[in-house]
Design an enzyme around this catalytic site. Structure first.
Site, mmCIF file in Angstrom:
data_model
loop_
_atom_site.group_PDB
_atom_site.id
_atom_site.type_symbol
_atom_site.label_atom_id
_atom_site.label_comp_id
_atom_site.label_asym_id
_atom_site.label_seq_id
_atom_site.Cartn_x
_atom_site.Cartn_y
_atom_site.Cartn_z
ATOM 1 N N TYR A 58 -17.846 -47.722 -37.463
ATOM 2 C CA TYR A 58 -16.979 -48.853 -38.372
ATOM 3 C C TYR A 58 -18.080 -49.809 -39.125
ATOM 4 O O TYR A 58 -19.128 -50.289 -38.609
ATOM 5 C CB TYR A 58 -16.404 -49.525 -37.336
ATOM 6 C CG TYR A 58 -14.645 -49.524 -37.721
ATOM 7 C CD1 TYR A 58 -14.302 -49.636 -39.092
ATOM 8 C CD2 TYR A 58 -13.966 -49.024 -36.752
ATOM 9 C CE1 TYR A 58 -12.792 -49.404 -39.267
ATOM 10 C CE2 TYR A 58 -12.410 -48.551 -37.262
ATOM 11 C CZ TYR A 58 -11.993 -49.085 -38.360
ATOM 12 O OH TYR A 58 -10.711 -48.829 -38.728
ATOM 13 N N GLU A 60 -17.112 -52.369 -41.680
ATOM 14 C CA GLU A 60 -16.734 -53.379 -42.887
ATOM 15 C C GLU A 60 -17.579 -54.042 -43.495
ATOM 16 O O GLU A 60 -18.391 -54.776 -42.802
ATOM 17 C CB GLU A 60 -15.466 -54.031 -42.426
ATOM 18 C CG GLU A 60 -13.996 -53.495 -42.600
ATOM 19 C CD GLU A 60 -13.403 -53.386 -41.251
ATOM 20 O OE1 GLU A 60 -13.978 -53.012 -40.063
ATOM 21 O OE2 GLU A 60 -12.198 -53.370 -41.141
ATOM 22 N N ASP A 204 -12.001 -43.093 -66.401
ATOM 23 C CA ASP A 204 -11.620 -42.552 -65.339
ATOM 24 C C ASP A 204 -12.129 -41.034 -65.694
ATOM 25 O O ASP A 204 -11.419 -40.426 -66.192
ATOM 26 C CB ASP A 204 -10.265 -42.559 -64.847
ATOM 27 C CG ASP A 204 -9.725 -41.715 -63.750
ATOM 28 O OD1 ASP A 204 -10.703 -40.834 -63.410
ATOM 29 O OD2 ASP A 204 -8.459 -41.930 -63.194
ATOM 30 N N THR A 230 -13.695 -39.684 -58.687
ATOM 31 C CA THR A 230 -13.646 -39.209 -57.530
ATOM 32 C C THR A 230 -15.032 -38.156 -57.407
ATOM 33 O O THR A 230 -15.654 -38.068 -58.193
ATOM 34 C CB THR A 230 -12.220 -37.898 -57.239
ATOM 35 O OG1 THR A 230 -12.392 -37.052 -58.251
ATOM 36 C CG2 THR A 230 -11.184 -38.779 -56.957
ATOM 37 N N LYS A 233 -14.384 -33.186 -57.056
ATOM 38 C CA LYS A 233 -13.900 -32.234 -58.163
ATOM 39 C C LYS A 233 -15.266 -31.759 -58.880
ATOM 40 O O LYS A 233 -15.889 -30.834 -57.888
ATOM 41 C CB LYS A 233 -13.203 -33.096 -59.116
ATOM 42 C CG LYS A 233 -11.834 -33.530 -58.756
ATOM 43 C CD LYS A 233 -11.083 -34.143 -59.689
ATOM 44 C CE LYS A 233 -9.638 -34.744 -59.167
ATOM 45 N NZ LYS A 233 -9.657 -35.993 -58.740
ATOM 46 N N ARG A 239 -14.564 -35.369 -50.319
ATOM 47 C CA ARG A 239 -13.299 -36.269 -50.822
ATOM 48 C C ARG A 239 -13.527 -37.691 -50.574
ATOM 49 O O ARG A 239 -13.664 -38.244 -49.575
ATOM 50 C CB ARG A 239 -12.197 -35.730 -49.931
ATOM 51 C CG ARG A 239 -11.640 -34.433 -50.215
ATOM 52 C CD ARG A 239 -10.443 -33.880 -49.924
ATOM 53 N NE ARG A 239 -9.550 -34.912 -50.890
ATOM 54 C CZ ARG A 239 -8.628 -34.305 -51.865
ATOM 55 N NH1 ARG A 239 -8.584 -33.095 -52.154
ATOM 56 N NH2 ARG A 239 -7.958 -35.259 -52.560
HETATM 57 N N1 DSN Z 1 -4.722 -34.228 -57.930
HETATM 58 C C1 DSN Z 1 -5.723 -34.541 -59.003
HETATM 59 C C2 DSN Z 1 -5.646 -33.496 -59.974
HETATM 60 O O1 DSN Z 1 -5.189 -32.251 -59.699
HETATM 61 O O2 DSN Z 1 -6.152 -33.545 -60.990
HETATM 62 C C3 DSN Z 1 -5.510 -35.967 -59.758
HETATM 63 O O3 DSN Z 1 -5.380 -36.859 -58.920
#
Ligand code: DSN
Length: 421
Positions: A58, A60, A204, A230, A233, A239
């Site tokens: 942990y 924080e 974004d 994120t 991807k 993740r």
């Molecule tokens: N779930 C993501 C996507 O598939 O683009 C977006 O949050």
């Protein structure tokens, strides 16, 4: 394909039920052509770091200012992830603690807007994201959200339309980026509009951050003072998510993440993020990012030659949005048929869709995951033909079975990183 992975020996010993599920998922991922544009195969090193001792800690707070002792090592791994993110994207500040993309975007609202303020984002129906102010999202309930879309004739964002909305509504924040945008985002153009109306521009780049890192898409840095992404991807990490800012916006973002919105950071994710950011800094990753785009274009060409309609006519990046409106089959049954044939994608709304969101007219196809397996333009040609065969077959089980067999043969030649060891 029997999946055996030494990382899961302990799971098998302790809990065979979960071990069986892990094996089943690994075999599913290795055995299919995965075209979900937001998915990938993280490397073996990223997978291993995700399952490391950092799970147990942990933390924080931020480096040197934590609310628990025992941070000697966590502080180092978080500092490493931050330094790598700053160097890779050329930013002054990086917060690597967001649990995922939606919390990262929520933190931006918390940092820079008050409930009831006006924000401007791309509509989900046109390719934006829920957290860009969609009415069912907290961001649409708590903020007065106005949306831009794409031009019907071109399938592309028209910055004159965005400017008109911005001038009329004077938003506090303008979001650019989305989840089903097949074309290059003009960050400089958005920045000019944000300047004109004194709004904060937030980029974004969740979908395209791997392309940005690898030089295959222009960077928002220098145009958008706040960038969210994120990490799982096209960036091929664990993740999680990051917020990248200039120095002026750093403190507000840090406060919004902690204590504003989150508790302890997921340190195992931070460690894996550091690994992924290291991987994304290599020449190999630049080649990978370029190949994602080459593959998406090649796939699009085959689909178009075989008569499928592509929103905006093609792609500049990692994804294609197929508009099935002129065909006999809807997006959902087409995606289900493709899944049965071993090609996994998602049904998706297309701009100006005449069908409802749960049964829309589109298919979204992305190339990050199959490019991670080393597939190139020859494989895109084969996959493109299979997609059209299955869509045209409209549920014919013989065609689906034939394609399933061909998919199985193809993927056997392209080991899945982090899964086939
Ligand atoms: N779930 C993501 C996507 O598939 O683009 C977006 O949050």
């Amino acid at each position: 394909m029997a999946y055996q992975h030494p990382r899961f020996d302990a799971v098998r010993e302790t809990d065979p039920t979960v071990a069986d599920l892990i094996v089943a998922e690994a075999e599913r991922e290795a055995g299919a052509v995965r075209l979900i544009a937001s998915e990938n195969y993280a490397s073996e090193a990223v997978m291993a770091a995700t399952g490391s001792a950092f799970t147990n800690k942990y933390s924080e707070g931020y480096g040197g200012k934590r609310y628990y002792e025992g941070q000697q090592v966590v502080d180092q791994v978080e500092a490493l992830a931050i330094d790598r993110a700053k160097a890779l994207f050329g930013v002054e500040h990086a917060n690597v603690q967001p649990y995922s993309g939606s919390p990262a975007n929520l933190a931006v609202y918390l940092a820079f807007a008050e409930p009831g303020d006006t924000i401007l984002g791309m509509s989900l129906a046109a390719g934006g994201h829920l957290t860009h102010g969609h009415k069912v999202s907290a961001t649409g309930k708590w903020f007065d959200a106005v949306h831009y879309g794409v031009r019907k004739e071109t399938g592309r964002i028209d910055l004159d339309d965005v400017r008109e909305l911005a001038v009329e509504h004077r938003p506090k924040i303008i979001f650019c980026g989305g989840t089903a945008v097949p074309r290059t985002i003009d960050f400089a153009g958005f920045a000019q509009i944000a300047d004109e109306v004194d709004a904060l521009l937030v980029a974004d780049i969740a979908h395209i951050s791997g392309l940005v890192a690898g030089g295959a898409h222009p960077t928002p840095v220098g145009h958008a003072p706040v960038v969210t992404t994120t990490t799982h991807k096209s960036l091929r990490g664990p993740r999680g998510a990051m917020i990248l800012t200039d120095a002026d916006h750093a403190k507000a973002v840090d406060r919004a993440i902690f204590p504003g919105l989150q508790g302890g950071p997921h340190n195992h994710t931070t460690a894996a993020m550091a690994v992924a950011l290291g991987e994304a800094s290599t020449d190999d990753f630049r080649d990978y990012a370029a190949q994602i785009v080459t593959n998406a274009k090649a796939l699009g060409e085959v689909l178009a030659e075989r008569g499928l309609e592509l929103v905006s006519g093609g792609t500049d990046n990692h994804l294609l949005l197929v508009d099935l409106t002129p065909t006999a089959i809807g997006g959902k049954p087409a995606a289900q048929a493709l899944d049965r044939a071993g090609i996994v994608c998602n049904y998706n709304a297309v701009p100006f869709d005449s069908r409802p969101p749960f049964d829309p007219s589109g298919l979204r196809l992305g190339t990050p995951a199959i490019t991670s397996r080393g597939m190139g333009t020859d494989e895109m040609a084969a996959i493109g033909h299979w997609i059209v065969d299955v869509v045209e077959a409209d549920g014919d089980a013989d065609v689906e079975a034939r394609v399933r067999n061909e998919v199985t043969d193809l993927v056997a030649g392209f080991p899945a990183p982090g899964i086939n060891v």
